[in-house]
Design a protein around this motif. Structure first.
Motif, PDB file in Angstrom:
ATOM      1  N   LYS A   3       0.844  -1.190   0.000  1.00  0.00           N
ATOM      2  CA  LYS A   3       0.000   0.000   0.000  1.00  0.00           C
ATOM      3  C   LYS A   3       0.881   1.241   0.000  1.00  0.00           C
ATOM      4  CE  LYS A   3      -4.004  -2.055   1.992  1.00  0.00           C
ATOM      5  NZ  LYS A   3      -5.308  -1.720   2.441  1.00  0.00           N
ATOM      6  N   LEU A   4       0.440   2.235  -0.752  1.00  0.00           N
ATOM      7  CA  LEU A   4       1.152   3.504  -0.831  1.00  0.00           C
ATOM      8  C   LEU A   4       0.741   4.368   0.353  1.00  0.00           C
ATOM      9  CD1 LEU A   4       3.066   5.080  -2.722  1.00  0.00           C
ATOM     10  CD2 LEU A   4       1.046   6.036  -3.796  1.00  0.00           C
ATOM     11  N   LYS A   5       1.725   4.890   1.065  1.00  0.00           N
ATOM     12  CA  LYS A   5       1.422   5.722   2.235  1.00  0.00           C
ATOM     13  C   LYS A   5       0.795   7.041   1.798  1.00  0.00           C
ATOM     14  CE  LYS A   5       4.883   3.653   5.141  1.00  0.00           C
ATOM     15  NZ  LYS A   5       6.045   3.833   5.982  1.00  0.00           N
ATOM     16  N   ARG A   6      -0.033   7.574   2.672  1.00  0.00           N
ATOM     17  CA  ARG A   6      -0.793   8.778   2.351  1.00  0.00           C
ATOM     18  C   ARG A   6       0.100   9.985   2.039  1.00  0.00           C
ATOM     19  NH1 ARG A   6      -6.097  11.012   5.393  1.00  0.00           N
ATOM     20  NH2 ARG A   6      -6.127  13.010   4.364  1.00  0.00           N
ATOM     21  N   ARG A   7       1.256  10.069   2.661  1.00  0.00           N
ATOM     22  CA  ARG A   7       2.120  11.244   2.446  1.00  0.00           C
ATOM     23  C   ARG A   7       2.653  11.322   1.009  1.00  0.00           C
ATOM     24  NH1 ARG A   7       5.929   8.880   6.581  1.00  0.00           N
ATOM     25  NH2 ARG A   7       7.103   7.335   5.423  1.00  0.00           N
ATOM     26  N   TYR A   8       2.611  10.215   0.256  1.00  0.00           N
ATOM     27  CA  TYR A   8       3.061  10.223  -1.137  1.00  0.00           C
ATOM     28  C   TYR A   8       1.932  10.531  -2.104  1.00  0.00           C
ATOM     29  CZ  TYR A   8       6.948   7.885   1.131  1.00  0.00           C
ATOM     30  OH  TYR A   8       7.975   7.568   1.977  1.00  0.00           O
ATOM     31  N   MET A   9       0.698  10.566  -1.607  1.00  0.00           N
ATOM     32  CA  MET A   9      -0.450  10.902  -2.440  1.00  0.00           C
ATOM     33  C   MET A   9      -0.571  12.418  -2.458  1.00  0.00           C
ATOM     34  SD  MET A   9      -3.196   8.065  -1.273  1.00  0.00           S
ATOM     35  CE  MET A   9      -2.694   6.384  -1.014  1.00  0.00           C
ATOM     36  N   ALA A  10      -0.132  13.006  -3.569  1.00  0.00           N
ATOM     37  CA  ALA A  10      -0.074  14.461  -3.659  1.00  0.00           C
ATOM     38  C   ALA A  10       0.026  14.872  -5.123  1.00  0.00           C
ATOM     39  CB  ALA A  10       1.141  14.987  -2.890  1.00  0.00           C
ATOM     40  N   LYS A  11       0.154  16.171  -5.339  1.00  0.00           N
ATOM     41  CA  LYS A  11       0.356  16.712  -6.683  1.00  0.00           C
ATOM     42  C   LYS A  11       1.836  17.033  -6.849  1.00  0.00           C
ATOM     43  CE  LYS A  11      -1.314  20.111  -9.950  1.00  0.00           C
ATOM     44  NZ  LYS A  11      -2.305  21.130 -10.230  1.00  0.00           N
ATOM     45  N   TYR A  12       2.385  16.607  -7.967  1.00  0.00           N
ATOM     46  CA  TYR A  12       3.795  16.825  -8.286  1.00  0.00           C
ATOM     47  C   TYR A  12       3.871  17.596  -9.597  1.00  0.00           C
ATOM     48  CZ  TYR A  12       4.540  13.077  -4.893  1.00  0.00           C
ATOM     49  OH  TYR A  12       4.546  12.304  -3.761  1.00  0.00           O
ATOM     50  N   GLU A  13       4.826  18.541  -9.686  1.00  0.00           N
ATOM     51  CA  GLU A  13       4.971  19.360 -10.886  1.00  0.00           C
ATOM     52  C   GLU A  13       6.417  19.389 -11.349  1.00  0.00           C
ATOM     53  OE1 GLU A  13       3.362  23.188  -9.804  1.00  0.00           O
ATOM     54  OE2 GLU A  13       1.328  22.542 -10.272  1.00  0.00           O
ATOM     55  N   GLY A  14       6.593  19.539 -12.667  1.00  0.00           N
ATOM     56  CA  GLY A  14       7.919  19.613 -13.255  1.00  0.00           C
ATOM     57  C   GLY A  14       7.810  19.927 -14.738  1.00  0.00           C
ATOM     58  N   VAL A  15       8.867  19.595 -15.497  1.00  0.00           N
ATOM     59  CA  VAL A  15       8.859  19.806 -16.949  1.00  0.00           C
ATOM     60  C   VAL A  15       9.407  18.562 -17.645  1.00  0.00           C
ATOM     61  CG1 VAL A  15       9.081  22.315 -16.889  1.00  0.00           C
ATOM     62  CG2 VAL A  15      11.113  20.914 -16.933  1.00  0.00           C
ATOM     63  N   VAL A  16       8.879  18.317 -18.834  1.00  0.00           N
ATOM     64  CA  VAL A  16       9.450  17.305 -19.724  1.00  0.00           C
ATOM     65  C   VAL A  16      10.507  18.045 -20.525  1.00  0.00           C
ATOM     66  CG1 VAL A  16       9.015  15.725 -21.622  1.00  0.00           C
ATOM     67  CG2 VAL A  16       7.266  16.051 -19.870  1.00  0.00           C
ATOM     68  N   PRO A  17      11.795  17.660 -20.415  1.00  0.00           N
ATOM     69  CA  PRO A  17      12.851  18.380 -21.133  1.00  0.00           C
ATOM     70  C   PRO A  17      12.649  18.344 -22.647  1.00  0.00           C
ATOM     71  CG  PRO A  17      13.778  16.883 -19.499  1.00  0.00           C
ATOM     72  CD  PRO A  17      12.319  16.581 -19.588  1.00  0.00           C
ATOM     73  N   ALA A  18      13.235  19.320 -23.335  1.00  0.00           N
ATOM     74  CA  ALA A  18      13.166  19.375 -24.797  1.00  0.00           C
ATOM     75  C   ALA A  18      13.875  18.152 -25.379  1.00  0.00           C
ATOM     76  CB  ALA A  18      13.813  20.656 -25.298  1.00  0.00           C
ATOM     77  N   TYR A  19      13.381  17.683 -26.519  1.00  0.00           N
ATOM     78  CA  TYR A  19      13.982  16.528 -27.173  1.00  0.00           C
ATOM     79  C   TYR A  19      13.711  16.602 -28.669  1.00  0.00           C
ATOM     80  CZ  TYR A  19       9.196  14.648 -26.906  1.00  0.00           C
ATOM     81  OH  TYR A  19       7.847  14.466 -27.003  1.00  0.00           O
ATOM     82  N   SER A  20      14.417  15.767 -29.436  1.00  0.00           N
ATOM     83  CA  SER A  20      14.232  15.686 -30.880  1.00  0.00           C
ATOM     84  C   SER A  20      13.596  14.354 -31.234  1.00  0.00           C
ATOM     85  CB  SER A  20      15.574  15.814 -31.601  1.00  0.00           C
ATOM     86  OG  SER A  20      16.132  17.071 -31.364  1.00  0.00           O
ATOM     87  N   MET A  21      12.727  14.405 -32.233  1.00  0.00           N
ATOM     88  CA  MET A  21      12.012  13.214 -32.655  1.00  0.00           C
ATOM     89  C   MET A  21      12.180  13.088 -34.164  1.00  0.00           C
ATOM     90  SD  MET A  21       8.051  12.380 -31.752  1.00  0.00           S
ATOM     91  CE  MET A  21       7.324  13.656 -32.742  1.00  0.00           C
ATOM     92  N   GLY A  22      12.692  11.956 -34.603  1.00  0.00           N
ATOM     93  CA  GLY A  22      12.918  11.754 -36.028  1.00  0.00           C
ATOM     94  C   GLY A  22      11.781  11.008 -36.682  1.00  0.00           C
ATOM     95  N   SER A  23      11.422  11.462 -37.867  1.00  0.00           N
ATOM     96  CA  SER A  23      10.434  10.748 -38.671  1.00  0.00           C
ATOM     97  C   SER A  23      11.117  10.331 -39.969  1.00  0.00           C
ATOM     98  CB  SER A  23       9.214  11.626 -38.941  1.00  0.00           C
ATOM     99  OG  SER A  23       9.561  12.700 -39.786  1.00  0.00           O
ATOM    100  N   ALA A  24      10.388   9.732 -40.853  1.00  0.00           N
ATOM    101  CA  ALA A  24      10.966   9.263 -42.113  1.00  0.00           C
ATOM    102  C   ALA A  24      11.465  10.421 -42.975  1.00  0.00           C
ATOM    103  CB  ALA A  24       9.942   8.442 -42.876  1.00  0.00           C
TER     104      ALA A  24
END
Length: 128
Positions: free
Chosen positions: A22-43
């Motif tokens: 079971k996950l303890k109550r203190r870990y049930m919360a809202k978390y914020e951050g950013v997804v770092p920039a990245y490159s994505m290749g297509s055909a």
């Protein structure tokens, strides 16, 4: 008599079954951050994706994820508990692949393992 022997042979396996984590109550919360920039290749070309804000809300039996303007909801299962973290497997509605989230027991932070080619995102617990 045969039933007693069968019960004696099966009982050690039943007693050694893993208990529910079971996950303890203190870990049930809202978390914020950013997804770092990245490159994505297509055909045809390589597309650069800018960094994007992300927030994850973990509750009792549910999880909400917001990446930019995209909002997802789902459920999670605790796959593993180590000395320093919990590993969650999140099943999001409308998404084929599950997400893996590490909840660190110290430091009030989590890490989201993004789906390829998204990089790993570190998020911090938001104060109320």
């Amino acid at each position: 008599m045969k039933w007693i022997i069968v019960l004696i042979l099966i009982s050690p396996f039943a007693l050694s079954a893993q208990k529910e984590i079971k996950l303890k109550r203190r870990y049930m919360a809202k978390y914020e951050g950013v997804v770092p920039a990245y490159s994505m290749g297509s055909a045809l070309e390589i597309v650069d994706v800018d960094e994007t804000p992300i927030s994850i809300t973990i509750g009792k039996g549910f999880i909400y994820t917001t990446i930019g303007d995209r909002k997802l909801q789902g459920t999670y299962e605790i796959m593993f508990e180590a000395d320093t973290y919990y590993l969650l497997d999140a099943t999001m509605t409308g998404q084929l692949a599950n997400e893996r989230i590490l909840i660190y027991k110290r430091g009030k932070k989590i890490s989201r393992d993004g789906m390829y080619p998204q990089p790993l995102s570190d998020l911090k617990k938001k104060r109320r």
